[in-house]
Design an enzyme around this catalytic site. Sequence first.
Site, PDB file in Angstrom:
ATOM      1  CB  THR A 260      -0.974   0.059   1.202  1.00  0.00           C
ATOM      2  OG1 THR A 260      -1.873  -1.049   1.091  1.00  0.00           O
ATOM      3  CG2 THR A 260      -1.793   1.325   1.247  1.00  0.00           C
TER       4      THR A 260
ATOM      5  CB  VAL B   8     -12.651  -4.849  -0.794  1.00  0.00           C
ATOM      6  CG1 VAL B   8     -12.367  -3.379  -0.549  1.00  0.00           C
ATOM      7  CG2 VAL B   8     -13.131  -5.071  -2.227  1.00  0.00           C
TER       8      VAL B   8
ATOM      9  CG  ASP C 140      -6.944  -1.018   5.358  1.00  0.00           C
ATOM     10  OD1 ASP C 140      -6.495  -1.883   4.571  1.00  0.00           O
ATOM     11  OD2 ASP C 140      -6.215  -0.169   5.897  1.00  0.00           O
TER      12      ASP C 140
HETATM   13  N1  ASP Z   1      -4.122  -2.489   3.750  1.00  0.00           N
HETATM   14  C1  ASP Z   1      -4.004  -3.167   2.499  1.00  0.00           C
HETATM   15  C2  ASP Z   1      -5.123  -4.133   2.347  1.00  0.00           C
HETATM   16  O1  ASP Z   1      -5.450  -4.809   3.294  1.00  0.00           O
HETATM   17  C3  ASP Z   1      -2.733  -3.886   2.335  1.00  0.00           C
HETATM   18  C4  ASP Z   1      -1.525  -3.275   2.934  1.00  0.00           C
HETATM   19  O2  ASP Z   1      -1.517  -2.140   3.355  1.00  0.00           O
HETATM   20  O3  ASP Z   1      -0.527  -3.944   3.014  1.00  0.00           O
HETATM   21  O4  ASP Z   1      -5.630  -4.282   1.267  1.00  0.00           O
END
Ligand code: ASP
Length: 298
Positions: free
Chosen positions: A164, A193, A195
């Site tokens: 992310t 999906v 966060d």
């Molecule tokens: N938060 C993101 C998700 O869960 C992945 C990540 O930040 O590593 O899709």
Amino acid sequence: MKPKLLLHGGAGNFDKNTMSSDEYSIRLETMREALKIGYAILERGGNSLDATVETVVHLENSTYFNAGKSGALTWNGVAELDASLMDGATKNAGCVSNVTHIKNPILLAREILNSEHVFLTGFGAEEFALQRGVEFVSQNYFITEENLSDLERVKKANKVILGTVGAVALDIHGQLASSTSTGGIMNKRPGRVGDTPIIGAGTYADSTIGAISATGHGEYFIRSVAAFSIITRMQYLHEDINLATKEVLNQILSMGGTGGIIGITPLGDMTLEYTTPGMQRGFVDENEILVGIFEEME
Ligand code: ASP
């Protein structure tokens, strides 16, 4: 008001001992470039929303970050991308999930913010993108050596690779904004999906309190309403942004999830906290530009 910009390029199991010095340098340099692009907008009086968007676009275009090009793949090898952004001045928000042909999902999220809707997903989101002239690419654009080998690695080791990218900013008008974009979790189930595109979980901004962008195991960030929880702790418990962020990350840890969070207040106080071995992160203000992955920032 003195402008300030923070970014993250994902929290995760980065390993100091196995990351080559070339890779380390490229990651830091790409973050520096992204910060400079966003800060240039703030310096010339531009708004925090534009600064966070352009910062995120630069990271989406790099193969070293899990968003846009080289975003995480589903278990059957497809890039399904998610993004969101929030304007702390107006509390307008734009969210998109599960798009497979949009070069920069954060730009589509901004188009959605400027529409009568807040959240579009999948086919309908891409149809809207076409109407708005947002750039399309083939699915092949997202498939790179990096994400294919990561997918293989995750399948073999059965472990979680996080990613992310995100940015939060304070502009000279005193307004805050937050933008976040991701490929999600590597080897995810099609249709899953996290966060990132959910306002209050991965992204939130209120110019009177703070702007937050999260990275980590999204299921836990959704269940703890991570970004908005930090804002409410600051508002009602009068915790500073760093304490509120640590409390929320600790709650997530006790639920079994890890990750990281960046945030900024209208006074320019900031947080860059994580509970993983590393988080790609950095900030820039009138005095300095600092980036890092592990404890030290340079
Ligand atoms: N938060 C993101 C998700 O869960 C992945 C990540 O930040 O590593 O899709």
